[in-house]
Design a protein around this motif. Structure first.
Motif, PDB file in Angstrom:
ATOM      1  N   THR A  86     -27.017  15.221  23.045  1.00 30.56           N
ATOM      2  CA  THR A  86     -25.496  14.541  22.649  1.00 30.56           C
ATOM      3  C   THR A  86     -24.749  15.337  22.014  1.00 30.56           C
ATOM      4  N   PRO A  87     -23.450  15.581  22.320  1.00 26.99           N
ATOM      5  CA  PRO A  87     -22.780  16.558  21.481  1.00 26.99           C
ATOM      6  C   PRO A  87     -22.269  15.626  20.541  1.00 26.99           C
ATOM      7  N   PRO A  88     -21.564  16.089  19.119  1.00 23.47           N
ATOM      8  CA  PRO A  88     -21.460  14.835  18.164  1.00 23.47           C
ATOM      9  C   PRO A  88     -19.921  14.788  18.259  1.00 23.47           C
ATOM     10  N   HIS A  89     -19.237  15.286  19.272  1.00 21.51           N
ATOM     11  CA  HIS A  89     -17.913  14.459  19.193  1.00 21.51           C
ATOM     12  C   HIS A  89     -18.043  13.662  20.433  1.00 21.51           C
ATOM     13  N   VAL A  90     -18.695  13.263  20.828  1.00 25.76           N
ATOM     14  CA  VAL A  90     -18.336  12.301  21.951  1.00 25.76           C
ATOM     15  C   VAL A  90     -18.740  10.720  20.779  1.00 25.76           C
ATOM     16  N   LEU A  91     -19.563  11.207  19.719  1.00 29.42           N
ATOM     17  CA  LEU A  91     -18.910   9.966  19.114  1.00 29.42           C
ATOM     18  C   LEU A  91     -17.867   9.456  17.914  1.00 29.42           C
ATOM     19  N   HIS A  92     -17.862   8.208  16.831  1.00 26.06           N
ATOM     20  CA  HIS A  92     -16.367   7.893  16.569  1.00 26.06           C
ATOM     21  C   HIS A  92     -16.097   8.747  15.434  1.00 26.06           C
ATOM     22  N   ARG A  93     -15.148   8.671  15.216  1.00 20.25           N
ATOM     23  CA  ARG A  93     -14.663   9.753  14.260  1.00 20.25           C
ATOM     24  C   ARG A  93     -15.034   9.571  12.810  1.00 20.25           C
ATOM     25  N   ASP A  94     -15.644   8.432  12.563  1.00 20.83           N
ATOM     26  CA  ASP A  94     -15.782   8.509  10.558  1.00 20.83           C
ATOM     27  C   ASP A  94     -17.684   8.676  10.510  1.00 20.83           C
ATOM     28  N   ILE A  95     -18.068   7.977  12.574  1.00 16.79           N
ATOM     29  CA  ILE A  95     -19.826   8.301  12.486  1.00 16.79           C
ATOM     30  C   ILE A  95     -19.920  10.132  12.522  1.00 16.79           C
ATOM     31  N   GLN A  96     -18.550  11.080  13.209  1.00 18.62           N
ATOM     32  CA  GLN A  96     -18.923  12.414  12.984  1.00 18.62           C
ATOM     33  C   GLN A  96     -18.934  13.036  11.576  1.00 18.62           C
ATOM     34  N   PRO A 101     -20.397  18.030   7.493  1.00 15.64           N
ATOM     35  CA  PRO A 101     -19.572  19.214   8.253  1.00 15.64           C
ATOM     36  C   PRO A 101     -20.068  20.010   8.608  1.00 15.64           C
ATOM     37  N   ASN A 102     -21.148  20.262   9.452  1.00 19.66           N
ATOM     38  CA  ASN A 102     -21.869  20.919   9.956  1.00 19.66           C
ATOM     39  C   ASN A 102     -23.215  20.742  10.946  1.00 19.66           C
ATOM     40  N   PRO A 103     -22.386  19.552  11.431  1.00 15.70           N
ATOM     41  CA  PRO A 103     -24.143  18.879  12.927  1.00 15.70           C
ATOM     42  C   PRO A 103     -24.252  19.661  13.365  1.00 15.70           C
ATOM     43  N   PRO A 104     -25.297  19.775  14.418  1.00 16.51           N
ATOM     44  CA  PRO A 104     -25.987  20.440  15.378  1.00 16.51           C
ATOM     45  C   PRO A 104     -24.758  20.766  16.650  1.00 16.51           C
ATOM     46  N   LYS A 105     -25.293  21.456  17.283  1.00 15.38           N
ATOM     47  CA  LYS A 105     -23.999  22.010  18.923  1.00 15.38           C
ATOM     48  C   LYS A 105     -24.751  20.527  19.450  1.00 15.38           C
ATOM     49  N   HIS A 106     -25.982  19.911  19.775  1.00 15.24           N
ATOM     50  CA  HIS A 106     -26.309  19.029  20.396  1.00 15.24           C
ATOM     51  C   HIS A 106     -27.331  17.685  19.271  1.00 15.24           C
ATOM     52  N   LEU A 107     -27.689  16.745  19.502  1.00 15.00           N
ATOM     53  CA  LEU A 107     -28.148  15.724  18.039  1.00 15.00           C
ATOM     54  C   LEU A 107     -29.002  15.386  19.645  1.00 15.00           C
ATOM     55  N   TYR A 108     -30.592  14.760  19.018  1.00 15.59           N
ATOM     56  CA  TYR A 108     -31.170  14.704  19.692  1.00 15.59           C
ATOM     57  C   TYR A 108     -31.765  13.273  19.044  1.00 15.59           C
ATOM     58  N   TYR A 109     -31.791  11.934  19.635  1.00 17.77           N
ATOM     59  CA  TYR A 109     -32.519  10.308  18.659  1.00 17.77           C
ATOM     60  C   TYR A 109     -33.083  10.730  17.895  1.00 17.77           C
ATOM     61  N   ARG A 110     -33.924  11.309  17.502  1.00 22.29           N
ATOM     62  CA  ARG A 110     -34.813  12.213  16.080  1.00 22.29           C
ATOM     63  C   ARG A 110     -34.441  12.140  15.497  1.00 22.29           C
ATOM     64  N   ASP A 111     -32.982  13.269  15.501  1.00 19.41           N
ATOM     65  CA  ASP A 111     -31.918  14.060  14.536  1.00 19.41           C
ATOM     66  C   ASP A 111     -31.040  13.032  13.814  1.00 19.41           C
ATOM     67  N   VAL A 112     -30.939  11.740  14.457  1.00 13.86           N
ATOM     68  CA  VAL A 112     -29.605  10.906  14.061  1.00 13.86           C
ATOM     69  C   VAL A 112     -30.510  10.382  12.848  1.00 13.86           C
ATOM     70  N   PRO A 113     -29.774   9.820  11.259  1.00 22.10           N
ATOM     71  CA  PRO A 113     -30.467   9.054  10.528  1.00 22.10           C
ATOM     72  C   PRO A 113     -30.529   8.054  11.017  1.00 22.10           C
ATOM     73  N   GLN A 114     -31.357   6.945  10.225  1.00 24.46           N
ATOM     74  CA  GLN A 114     -31.706   5.751  10.451  1.00 24.46           C
ATOM     75  C   GLN A 114     -30.455   4.591  10.075  1.00 24.46           C
ATOM     76  N   GLU A 115     -29.457   5.053  10.033  1.00 22.59           N
ATOM     77  CA  GLU A 115     -28.433   3.924   9.378  1.00 22.59           C
ATOM     78  C   GLU A 115     -27.129   4.216  10.447  1.00 22.59           C
ATOM     79  N   ILE A 116     -27.111   5.575  10.231  1.00 26.32           N
ATOM     80  CA  ILE A 116     -26.038   5.894  12.008  1.00 26.32           C
ATOM     81  C   ILE A 116     -26.617   5.469  12.964  1.00 26.32           C
ATOM     82  N   ARG A 117     -27.849   5.739  13.479  1.00 25.97           N
ATOM     83  CA  ARG A 117     -28.873   4.889  14.594  1.00 25.97           C
ATOM     84  C   ARG A 117     -28.743   3.223  15.015  1.00 25.97           C
TER      85      ARG A 117
END
Length: 303
Positions: A86-96, A101-117
């Motif tokens: 999942t590319p970060p740019h598809v997420l809501h702006r506040d979640i981005q 400042p430097n998220p990976p090019k693609h996120l996977y579920y396991r990479d996302v902090p629990q509170e954001i998930r």
């Protein structure tokens, strides 16, 4: 028999469909007019845009308002939840911003902090609420990534998704052969029944690690889902810009007729059956969906 079988397509605004000019009349030239026209032709649709990004609740409210009573939407689950990159740019702006400042090019579920998930699950269910409140939400469709295999991690993630979506009807589609190979298919069907999710019968190219055979079983009394991806083996794993190129396939009348009897058998075991054509290159899905509707209306002996 056919009254509880609803036939439709995956998406109604694919770029190639609009460019073909063959389905919508000239006056259906706005999103509202297109959906109203689509809903005059078919009783259900699958929303695929929700896979690419979580829609705003007001968008879902518009879908509910533009369709008649009795119309049903199945909604595809957001890609992060199903294990896809999942590319970060598809997420809501506040979640981005919360990702730093430097998220990976693609996120996977396991990479996302629990509170954001947790917040993404909340927003996804919030987006579904208008359809649900208007009685137009069918199943929430989880098409899992091809690398979700039937092992401990895969089973845990499936159960996690079911837990997150409590009080919603889930349909499940696997894209890895380990779930439905001859040694495991019975256990997988039993698992789906135990979890209370709808097994998805898949018609698509065979012989690939990311393809599964059509298993004509019902695991939930309320619904059975059949998704038809076409049988274009040459394009199944081809890297293309638009997904519609991978599902470039015209079902022949003979192939449609061969599907009638197993679909009707599902309809005798579940309260409803949704037959979804994912052949979304130009107007293939709409043409084939109409052929299926006509085939279902013929006496079984003639199909």
């Amino acid at each position: 028999m056919t009254e509880n079988i609803l036939v439709g397509t995956a998406s109604w605004t694919d770029k190639t469909l609009l460019e073909s000019g063959r389905f919508y009349p000239p006056e259906a030239n706005t999103p509202e007019a297109r959906l109203r026209f689509y809903a005059s032709q078919f009783p259900m649709a699958e929303i695929d845009s929700s896979y690419y990004g979580i829609p705003a609740p007001q968008v879902a409210q518009g879908w509910a308002e533009r369709t008649p009573d009795g119309f049903v939407f199945n909604v595809k689950a957001f890609r992060l939840f199903t294990g896809h990159q999942t590319p970060p740019h598809v997420l809501h702006r506040d979640i981005q911003q919360a990702l730093g400042p430097n998220p990976p090019k693609h996120l996977y579920y396991r990479d996302v902090p629990q509170e954001i998930r947790d917040e993404l699950w909340r927003r996804f269910k919030e987006a579904l609420a208008p359809l649900r409140l208007n009685g137009k939400l069918g199943a929430v469709h989880f098409q899992f990534a091809p690398w979700l295999i039937r092992n401990r991690d895969g089973l845990d993630h499936l159960e996690h998704c079911v837990e997150q979506m409590q009080d919603h009807l889930l349909s499940v589609e696997f894209r890895n052969k380990t779930w439905l190979d001859p040694e495991r298919v019975a256990k997988t069907i039993d698992l789906e029944s135990r979890l209370g999710v709808v097994h998805t019968v898949v018609d698509g190219p065979q012989g690939f690690a990311n393809s599964v055979p059509p298993v004509w079983e019902v695991t939930h009394p309320a619904l059975s889902v059949v998704r038809l991806h076409g049988r274009n083996a040459a394009a199944w794993n081809k890297k293309v810009e638009a997904s519609s190129s991978r599902f470039d396939y015209w079902y022949s009348q003979a192939e449609i007729d061969q599907l009638v009897q197993p679909v009707e058998k599902l309809a005798s075991q579940a309260a409803a059956v949704h037959v979804v054509f994912n052949t979304n290159f130009e107007d293939q899905g709409q043409v084939n969906a109409r052929l299926m509707m006509r085939a279902l209306q013929r006496p079984m002996s003639a199909a």
